[in-house]
Design a protein around this motif. Sequence first.
Motif, PDB file in Angstrom:
ATOM      1  N   ASP A 189       0.828  -1.200   0.000  1.00  0.00           N
ATOM      2  CA  ASP A 189       0.000   0.000   0.000  1.00  0.00           C
ATOM      3  C   ASP A 189       0.866   1.255   0.000  1.00  0.00           C
ATOM      4  N   GLY A 190       1.878   1.252  -0.859  1.00  0.00           N
ATOM      5  CA  GLY A 190       2.807   2.371  -0.948  1.00  0.00           C
ATOM      6  C   GLY A 190       2.217   3.583  -1.648  1.00  0.00           C
ATOM      7  N   GLU A 191       2.842   4.723  -1.420  1.00  0.00           N
ATOM      8  CA  GLU A 191       2.356   5.995  -1.966  1.00  0.00           C
ATOM      9  C   GLU A 191       3.435   6.601  -2.858  1.00  0.00           C
ATOM     10  N   TYR A 192       3.080   6.839  -4.131  1.00  0.00           N
ATOM     11  CA  TYR A 192       4.072   7.329  -5.095  1.00  0.00           C
ATOM     12  C   TYR A 192       3.579   8.527  -5.900  1.00  0.00           C
ATOM     13  N   GLN A 197      -5.716  10.781  -7.240  1.00  0.00           N
ATOM     14  CA  GLN A 197      -6.822   9.931  -7.677  1.00  0.00           C
ATOM     15  C   GLN A 197      -7.007  10.023  -9.188  1.00  0.00           C
ATOM     16  N   LEU A 198      -7.867   9.147  -9.702  1.00  0.00           N
ATOM     17  CA  LEU A 198      -8.144   9.172 -11.137  1.00  0.00           C
ATOM     18  C   LEU A 198      -8.748  10.514 -11.542  1.00  0.00           C
ATOM     19  N   GLN A 199      -8.321  11.014 -12.682  1.00  0.00           N
ATOM     20  CA  GLN A 199      -8.847  12.257 -13.230  1.00  0.00           C
ATOM     21  C   GLN A 199      -9.952  11.962 -14.238  1.00  0.00           C
ATOM     22  N   PHE A 200     -10.665  12.993 -14.637  1.00  0.00           N
ATOM     23  CA  PHE A 200     -11.762  12.817 -15.600  1.00  0.00           C
ATOM     24  C   PHE A 200     -11.226  12.203 -16.890  1.00  0.00           C
ATOM     25  N   GLY A 201     -11.877  11.150 -17.337  1.00  0.00           N
ATOM     26  CA  GLY A 201     -11.474  10.485 -18.566  1.00  0.00           C
ATOM     27  C   GLY A 201     -10.328   9.503 -18.401  1.00  0.00           C
ATOM     28  N   GLY A 211       0.989   5.764 -16.899  1.00  0.00           N
ATOM     29  CA  GLY A 211       1.205   6.702 -15.808  1.00  0.00           C
ATOM     30  C   GLY A 211       0.018   7.629 -15.634  1.00  0.00           C
ATOM     31  N   PRO A 212      -0.016   8.409 -14.558  1.00  0.00           N
ATOM     32  CA  PRO A 212      -1.166   9.259 -14.239  1.00  0.00           C
ATOM     33  C   PRO A 212      -1.182  10.575 -15.010  1.00  0.00           C
ATOM     34  N   ILE A 213      -2.366  11.134 -15.153  1.00  0.00           N
ATOM     35  CA  ILE A 213      -2.494  12.470 -15.727  1.00  0.00           C
ATOM     36  C   ILE A 213      -2.010  13.508 -14.720  1.00  0.00           C
ATOM     37  N   LEU A 214      -2.477  13.379 -13.473  1.00  0.00           N
ATOM     38  CA  LEU A 214      -2.038  14.264 -12.401  1.00  0.00           C
ATOM     39  C   LEU A 214      -0.694  13.780 -11.878  1.00  0.00           C
ATOM     40  N   LYS A 215       0.331  14.580 -12.050  1.00  0.00           N
ATOM     41  CA  LYS A 215       1.690  14.202 -11.669  1.00  0.00           C
ATOM     42  C   LYS A 215       2.179  15.136 -10.558  1.00  0.00           C
ATOM     43  N   THR A 257      -0.796   4.025  -5.899  1.00  0.00           N
ATOM     44  CA  THR A 257       0.173   2.966  -5.595  1.00  0.00           C
ATOM     45  C   THR A 257       0.671   2.259  -6.844  1.00  0.00           C
ATOM     46  N   PHE A 258      -0.150   2.201  -7.898  1.00  0.00           N
ATOM     47  CA  PHE A 258       0.266   1.561  -9.145  1.00  0.00           C
ATOM     48  C   PHE A 258       0.808   2.555 -10.166  1.00  0.00           C
ATOM     49  N   SER A 259       0.950   3.819  -9.784  1.00  0.00           N
ATOM     50  CA  SER A 259       1.288   4.868 -10.754  1.00  0.00           C
ATOM     51  C   SER A 259       2.674   4.705 -11.361  1.00  0.00           C
ATOM     52  N   ILE A 260       3.610   4.074 -10.642  1.00  0.00           N
ATOM     53  CA  ILE A 260       4.978   3.948 -11.166  1.00  0.00           C
ATOM     54  C   ILE A 260       5.239   2.551 -11.746  1.00  0.00           C
ATOM     55  N   TYR A 261       4.200   1.753 -11.834  1.00  0.00           N
ATOM     56  CA  TYR A 261       4.347   0.400 -12.381  1.00  0.00           C
ATOM     57  C   TYR A 261       4.994   0.429 -13.756  1.00  0.00           C
ATOM     58  N   HIS A 262       4.470   1.290 -14.650  1.00  0.00           N
ATOM     59  CA  HIS A 262       4.951   1.318 -16.035  1.00  0.00           C
ATOM     60  C   HIS A 262       6.406   1.763 -16.120  1.00  0.00           C
ATOM     61  N   LEU A 263       6.839   2.620 -15.191  1.00  0.00           N
ATOM     62  CA  LEU A 263       8.221   3.091 -15.199  1.00  0.00           C
ATOM     63  C   LEU A 263       9.185   1.936 -14.949  1.00  0.00           C
ATOM     64  N   LEU A 264       8.842   1.085 -14.002  1.00  0.00           N
ATOM     65  CA  LEU A 264       9.728  -0.016 -13.635  1.00  0.00           C
ATOM     66  C   LEU A 264       9.686  -1.140 -14.668  1.00  0.00           C
ATOM     67  N   VAL A 265       8.560  -1.288 -15.349  1.00  0.00           N
ATOM     68  CA  VAL A 265       8.518  -2.200 -16.491  1.00  0.00           C
ATOM     69  C   VAL A 265       9.455  -1.681 -17.582  1.00  0.00           C
ATOM     70  N   GLU A 266       9.408  -0.375 -17.810  1.00  0.00           N
ATOM     71  CA  GLU A 266      10.299   0.254 -18.793  1.00  0.00           C
ATOM     72  C   GLU A 266      11.755   0.083 -18.387  1.00  0.00           C
ATOM     73  N   ASN A 267      11.998   0.049 -17.075  1.00  0.00           N
ATOM     74  CA  ASN A 267      13.355  -0.110 -16.560  1.00  0.00           C
ATOM     75  C   ASN A 267      13.828  -1.561 -16.606  1.00  0.00           C
ATOM     76  N   LYS A 268      12.935  -2.443 -17.071  1.00  0.00           N
ATOM     77  CA  LYS A 268      13.221  -3.878 -17.241  1.00  0.00           C
ATOM     78  C   LYS A 268      13.356  -4.626 -15.917  1.00  0.00           C
ATOM     79  N   ASN A 269      12.752  -4.086 -14.859  1.00  0.00           N
ATOM     80  CA  ASN A 269      12.633  -4.853 -13.626  1.00  0.00           C
ATOM     81  C   ASN A 269      11.571  -5.937 -13.810  1.00  0.00           C
ATOM     82  N   VAL A 270      11.689  -7.018 -13.061  1.00  0.00           N
ATOM     83  CA  VAL A 270      10.587  -7.970 -12.961  1.00  0.00           C
ATOM     84  C   VAL A 270       9.582  -7.350 -12.003  1.00  0.00           C
ATOM     85  N   VAL A 271       8.382  -7.041 -12.493  1.00  0.00           N
ATOM     86  CA  VAL A 271       7.395  -6.308 -11.698  1.00  0.00           C
ATOM     87  C   VAL A 271       6.095  -7.101 -11.634  1.00  0.00           C
TER      88      VAL A 271
END
Length: 300
Positions: A189-192, A197-201, A211-215, A257-271
């Motif tokens: 339950d990490g915070e990144y 929260q989700l934005q409109f659309g 990644g998120p719209i709100l950064k 909590t899932f907002s940085i998932y795609h970054l670490l996939v891009e970094n070639k970590n096993v995620v």
Amino acid sequence: MEKRIIKIIYIGIILVLFGVVFFIVVFSPSHLRANDLKKSTKTSSASETMSFGSKKEGAVPTIYISGSGGNVSPMNSLLGGIFPNIDTKNDCLTIQVNISDHNKLTVSGNINPDDKSPIIEFATVKGTENGELYSAAIKVAMRYLVTHYNYTEINIVGFSSGGTGAVYYMIDNENNKSFPKVDKFISLDGEYNSEGQLQFGESLQSVIANGPILKTPMYRYIAKNYRKINSSTEIYFMEGNWNFSKQTDGAVSWADTFSIYHLLVENKNVVSMYLYPTKYSHGNIPKEPLVQNYIKKIIY
């Protein structure tokens, strides 16, 4: 007539079996469910990503980093579920770093020199949510562990803002060869993205993929520096499905909590990522048996 009855019974059995299979697939704790995501992003379970090779010769400790509560009580609950007979005061090493007092270090407890999987609990002062401050405090703890135990590898479990601090630490210190390499990192339950929260659309699917719209500044710092994280570190994101309609564990949004998932996939970590059903809201998540079992399988 008899054949018709047999046929009806046969169809009934088939329907019951189908229902059982459906329940197992859809409601399995390791299955990511968030508004029936039709995600193109692949997620994997611990059994798919774990390595069951020969045990490392040297000890590989796990440091359990508590959140902003300022003490290790949540980690005591977590470890009590993983190891029912554990005495955390005597079977673990507890490290407290007071960032309000020049990173003053307080150490208690013990590590068995013959233990190949030592347990370390970590906390800093109450209210610490700043990733930079947390990272500096974790660095003090790591320096102590290297000096006194000469560890070369370590696992990290970061709860809540402890997960934030762990990611900042991995960015800030991964190139420091005097510190132990992070073998596995579990985000509980990490915070990144500062509870963004989700934005409109926007959908959780799009957050996971792009990644998120709100950064927020927190997210932007990680997005700018994520490539400094060692790509060989296995990373597991866990998030409690406490309020399905609001997509939150009561404090941290799934989109955060899932907002940085795609970054670490891009970094070639096993995620891997887990959205697990729970009756516990954020502060009590370490008491969740599903969490305890996942961590035990991944690390031990």
